[in-house]
Design an enzyme around this catalytic site. Sequence first.
Site: not given
Length: 440
Positions: A279, A421
């Site tokens: 990320s 995610h």
Amino acid sequence: MAPTLLIVLFAAAISLALNATTSASGSWSPDPAVIDRLNANPRVAAQYDEASVPDYDLPDVLATRDGQPITTAEQWQAHRDTLLDLFREQMFGRPPGAPDELTFELRQRDEHALGGSATYHRIDAISRVGERSHRFEFVLFTPNDAAGPVPAFVLIDHRWREDRDRSQPEDRGYWSPQLVIERGYAVAAIRANDLAPDHADHYTEGIIELFEGYHAPTASPAPHKAGTGGAGSSAAPAIRRPDAVMALAAWGWGASRVMDYFEQSDAIDASRVAVLGHSRNGKAALWTGAEDQRFDVVISNNSGCGGAALSRRAYGETVRIINEHFPHWFTAHFKAYADREQELPFDQHQLIALTAPRAVYVASAGDDLWADPRGEYLALAHASPVWALWGHDTLDPDAMPGLEQPVTTGLMGYHLRTGGHGLTPYDWNQYLDFATRRWQ
Ligand code: GTR
């Protein structure tokens, strides 16, 4: 044959042909229920309609800034410096360089870690610049059965808070040192916050302060204001330069200091090291690989906007949104491209291309639409012609693989994981397979 049967057979043949075409051009498309869910959450409501992605022209990855074609690896290397400089100026900031002096202190060593398979170290890296110094800790696991120096992974870790013990794997797999040790490699982690606190008002209170002497005032009205003077000084605020180094680059700077340690360690083969981030640190990992060519493999997990995803698609998180939420990640220059992605002098495929001719891996997750999985794949594919200058195969932009069908082409890898995610054991295992192919 009865006419109805003929029609059914004909329809089946057409549908087979269509399926074949669909999968050749990428069979994946986002789940509409995921889009609804995201749009119901104000924090991540965004443009998720593929049909509304604007028309865009990507800068040609094989052209110089003045439009000359690049046809050889030598020409690429000459162009690379200009491109790197452009990314520094416009996006990540000019690097502070290495400290005047760097020393390491072993704080803890446990030879019985991970069930006896590894030795766990906690090491402090102490940097000195003039009168100022900065200290950050990293952890390192080395395999106990190694016959000589081993390859290593470095995780730039923003989920490692002070209260988390990195001597143990994490339940959900984000931190999975045992998987790396099982393959015979070492693995280190740095805590991003120690290099630059992940906060708009405090991000200078790490290595930026070390180099610039800035001390961010706590009530800074704007993220680019910082105080001058020595560390801890409360001198009057000064405006930092619009190309000053920002937090993502500061995190990557820490990974480079771990590389410095590896270069002087007998346990690690510093020519075979992968840098990995998830990320925000998937963005930092790409930048680290661009700045520091000692990293042989660069891995960007679910990095999205400002990382692997093409900015011009403006799908999910955009340049405007990211700069508003995280003004301390990118330079002041980058803020000018809010809602003006088409005017960027580069796009993220060129950031990925700065890894060439080393190995690069980009990974997405099917439900992580905020990070624009298709934009991540497209950037990788559009970077791949650079590797062709060294004779490697390229990736077809129209052949985005489906869920959990990892592809490796030449020195590039990609997968689209099921789910949202995150950095999971599935992701780690793909990276370990990829690095093993590279290193054997
Ligand atoms: C999000 C941010 C993303 C990504 C992510 C993360 O809030 O919008 O760009 O970096 O954080 O780091 O988990």
